[in-house]
Motif scaffolding. Sequence first.
Motif, PDB file in Angstrom:
ATOM      1  N   ALA A 294      56.459  70.169  15.237  1.00  0.00           N
ATOM      2  CA  ALA A 294      57.701  69.650  14.652  1.00  0.00           C
ATOM      3  C   ALA A 294      58.686  70.808  14.501  1.00  0.00           C
ATOM      4  N   CYS A 295      59.858  70.522  13.944  1.00  0.00           N
ATOM      5  CA  CYS A 295      60.868  71.568  13.725  1.00  0.00           C
ATOM      6  C   CYS A 295      61.270  71.588  12.249  1.00  0.00           C
ATOM      7  N   GLY A 296      61.645  72.747  11.771  1.00  0.00           N
ATOM      8  CA  GLY A 296      62.250  72.884  10.439  1.00  0.00           C
ATOM      9  C   GLY A 296      61.380  72.297   9.336  1.00  0.00           C
ATOM     10  N   SER A 297      62.022  71.480   8.509  1.00  0.00           N
ATOM     11  CA  SER A 297      61.307  70.899   7.362  1.00  0.00           C
ATOM     12  C   SER A 297      60.141  70.032   7.810  1.00  0.00           C
ATOM     13  N   ALA A 394      70.606  68.398   4.931  1.00  0.00           N
ATOM     14  CA  ALA A 394      69.334  68.958   4.458  1.00  0.00           C
ATOM     15  C   ALA A 394      68.405  67.812   4.068  1.00  0.00           C
ATOM     16  N   THR A 395      67.259  67.775   4.681  1.00  0.00           N
ATOM     17  CA  THR A 395      66.357  66.654   4.414  1.00  0.00           C
ATOM     18  C   THR A 395      65.690  66.786   3.048  1.00  0.00           C
ATOM     19  N   THR A 396      65.518  65.655   2.368  1.00  0.00           N
ATOM     20  CA  THR A 396      64.776  65.626   1.097  1.00  0.00           C
ATOM     21  C   THR A 396      63.755  64.490   1.172  1.00  0.00           C
ATOM     22  N   SER A 401      58.605  61.963   2.413  1.00  0.00           N
ATOM     23  CA  SER A 401      57.921  60.789   2.971  1.00  0.00           C
ATOM     24  C   SER A 401      56.980  61.212   4.101  1.00  0.00           C
ATOM     25  N   GLN A 402      57.324  62.279   4.819  1.00  0.00           N
ATOM     26  CA  GLN A 402      56.399  62.801   5.850  1.00  0.00           C
ATOM     27  C   GLN A 402      55.139  63.347   5.180  1.00  0.00           C
ATOM     28  N   VAL A 403      55.344  64.074   4.063  1.00  0.00           N
ATOM     29  CA  VAL A 403      54.186  64.633   3.337  1.00  0.00           C
ATOM     30  C   VAL A 403      53.296  63.494   2.834  1.00  0.00           C
ATOM     31  N   SER A 478      62.287  77.389   0.142  1.00  0.00           N
ATOM     32  CA  SER A 478      63.121  78.496   0.598  1.00  0.00           C
ATOM     33  C   SER A 478      64.153  78.024   1.623  1.00  0.00           C
ATOM     34  N   LEU A 479      63.709  77.191   2.557  1.00  0.00           N
ATOM     35  CA  LEU A 479      64.649  76.661   3.568  1.00  0.00           C
ATOM     36  C   LEU A 479      65.747  75.842   2.896  1.00  0.00           C
ATOM     37  N   LYS A 480      65.336  75.002   1.935  1.00  0.00           N
ATOM     38  CA  LYS A 480      66.309  74.145   1.250  1.00  0.00           C
ATOM     39  C   LYS A 480      67.387  75.005   0.610  1.00  0.00           C
ATOM     40  N   LEU A 481      66.936  76.061  -0.085  1.00  0.00           N
ATOM     41  CA  LEU A 481      67.894  76.908  -0.796  1.00  0.00           C
ATOM     42  C   LEU A 481      68.835  77.599   0.183  1.00  0.00           C
ATOM     43  N   LYS A 482      68.267  78.199   1.217  1.00  0.00           N
ATOM     44  CA  LYS A 482      69.157  78.996   2.085  1.00  0.00           C
ATOM     45  C   LYS A 482      70.093  78.122   2.896  1.00  0.00           C
ATOM     46  N   GLU A 483      69.619  76.950   3.348  1.00  0.00           N
ATOM     47  CA  GLU A 483      70.493  76.171   4.226  1.00  0.00           C
ATOM     48  C   GLU A 483      71.692  75.585   3.493  1.00  0.00           C
ATOM     49  N   ILE A 484      71.534  75.267   2.193  1.00  0.00           N
ATOM     50  CA  ILE A 484      72.687  74.661   1.529  1.00  0.00           C
ATOM     51  C   ILE A 484      73.451  75.625   0.621  1.00  0.00           C
TER      52      ILE A 484
HETATM   53  C1  F6R Z   1      66.195  70.981   7.051  1.00  0.00           C
HETATM   54  C2  F6R Z   1      66.206  69.963   8.094  1.00  0.00           C
HETATM   55  C3  F6R Z   1      65.741  70.352   9.433  1.00  0.00           C
HETATM   56  C4  F6R Z   1      64.955  69.199  10.078  1.00  0.00           C
HETATM   57  C5  F6R Z   1      64.639  69.548  11.532  1.00  0.00           C
HETATM   58  C6  F6R Z   1      63.806  68.468  12.198  1.00  0.00           C
HETATM   59  O1  F6R Z   1      66.631  70.465   5.837  1.00  0.00           O
HETATM   60  O2  F6R Z   1      66.603  68.849   7.866  1.00  0.00           O
HETATM   61  O3  F6R Z   1      64.984  71.515   9.413  1.00  0.00           O
HETATM   62  O4  F6R Z   1      63.794  68.985   9.345  1.00  0.00           O
HETATM   63  O5  F6R Z   1      65.830  69.718  12.242  1.00  0.00           O
HETATM   64  O6  F6R Z   1      64.475  67.252  12.199  1.00  0.00           O
HETATM   65  P1  F6R Z   1      63.709  65.915  12.468  1.00  0.00           P
HETATM   66  O7  F6R Z   1      62.773  65.691  11.327  1.00  0.00           O
HETATM   67  O8  F6R Z   1      64.774  64.868  12.565  1.00  0.00           O
HETATM   68  O9  F6R Z   1      62.963  66.094  13.762  1.00  0.00           O
END
Ligand code: F6R
Length: 605
Positions: A294-297, A394-396, A401-403, A478-484
């Motif tokens: 996966a990517c990011g969060s 920024a995803t929350t 829900s993934q977790v 950490s990602l949440k804080l830095k990205e926003i």
């Molecule tokens: C961070 C954020 C991103 C996504 C990433 C993957 O807050 O939203 O790191 O988690 O770009 O996106 P999805 O889940 O749509 O594949």
Amino acid sequence: MCGIIGYTGSSHNAKDAVIEGLKRLEYRGYDSAGIAVFEKGKINLYKSKGKISNLENLLKDKNVSSNCGIGHTRWATHGEPSETNAHPHTVGKVTLVHNGIIENYNELKEKLLEEGVSFKSQTDTEVACAYIDFVYQNEKDKLKCLIKSTDEFRGSYAFGIIFEDEPDVIYATRKDSPLIIGITENNENFIASDVSAILNFTNKYILLEYGEYARVSKDKVEIFNHELRKTTKEINIADWSSSEYEKDGYEHFMLKEINEQPKIIANIFKKYSTDPSYIKNVDISSYSNIHIVACGSAMHAGLIGKYLFENYDNIPVTVEVASEYRYKNQLITPNTLVIVVSQSGETADTLAALRIAKEKGAKTLAIVNAIGSTIAREADICIYTYAGPEIAVATTKGYTSQVAVLSLLALEIGLKKKTISKEMYEKIIEESNSIESLLTDTINKHDEYLNIAKKIHEKEDLFFIGRGIDSAVCMEGSLKLKEISYMHSESYAAGELKHGTISLIENDTPVIAVATDINLYEKTISNIKETKARGAFSILITTDNISKESTVDFADIALTVAKTNTFIQQIIVVTALQLIAYETSKLRGCDIDKPKNLAKSVTVE
Ligand code: F6R
């Protein structure tokens, strides 16, 4: 990332419908916007750098009246954000909007330059437009022209195209970037990057697939395959309503989405317990190893999954970012399960990783939020997270829900493999009944988050530390804080800090430590003390079974959240971390829902 909308019909002014659609696509992230509309049989372009409000200002005095138009929000890849580089682009008789990247655009450009074509912008999109126009000069059948042109394009694309000599008709095609056709019975039809753009007009839509070409007029939608045979498509009904795209009284979408988490997570657990077709019938207990990609969060959610699968199910798990996984030797065996995790279901690297895993014979399972998205459709098995539309970049709720789904999978595997006893399983399920109230209580500690934010918001560097599963949640915090908030923040396994990074700790450097695992608690505390001895301002996040008083020696601030089992603990902890990031970003005056340079749905590599 870029958004496409197109309207053809007689029920609305195309200019208004297209602008409305663009506003709904804003959440994807963009830095310029534009529209092209037929006015009295002629195509006119209006474009501006920056927000859609700039485009609206430009159009204010123009008295535009139109039955057909296409629009675009551009997130710059090839060429800076500017009016010239903004879409739509026109070359000759062709005007188009594009999402994706034409990788061989230089090659095509050289060919066109030799033919005497000149270019105004730095974009790959203008080259695509010019190429289609070039082919059109000899191939007057528009569908054949599009097929011949796109056959020459490498990379990814979703196109909305209008031809000067065929007013009020929109052509569309796609490869690796999403595109849907919105259908109505009111003499109007749409094209769009996603349903959010059209929900104010219709909830009926067709998913355009790779290799399909659409011709859309106000009363007819025709879809052709690559051999020009007409295909009959299923009409889908969007579950998400347009009101879910409103802030609903909250100051920001991010805050609204954080507040939605108690219900969403409780519903996931409820659905698992009451609907045997949800998670329970996905039997993945026989796989000897799992790759989570996966990517990011979403990758950070995978790290929580790794901890649970390894500790409770005895399955070795690797977690990798999709952009790396797709280009390495994946070491897939017949017994490998590949789990891809994606909120949007359209992330280009995750999609590519999924396709490679399938090609190499792995069984694939997708954990996805966006219903009907490409990843959801292409994986062997898809488990939806049912979090509803996520608008804040920024995803929350997407992440939590993934977790939750990963936790339930780990629980289910453990039960099937008998690595989790029936008693333990039942206790965890019992405890999950209180997740809604535990999360609500966590959210309600507003003053404590604000207090922490006040202490850290003027700093430029910050560290998160934790051990075991806490270290995974620190990555997300950490990602949440830095990205926003645009603060520099790093997350470290607590025991790793002294292998180099501790030299960065200075007087008053904030260190946020998460310590919820009682078996590792004392170890993490020692690590906090090490940073404190070097001047750190320490913030401890722990559970309420540890008394705050016992932390006064080493924690400048101690925040306690409810103690629960490992399968749901991190959902609670991360909610606190999301709110610390939110309050900090607010104090720093940042654009919380649309952080600079970021896009929501990352549909290019
Ligand atoms: C961070 C954020 C991103 C996504 C990433 C993957 O807050 O939203 O790191 O988690 O770009 O996106 P999805 O889940 O749509 O594949």
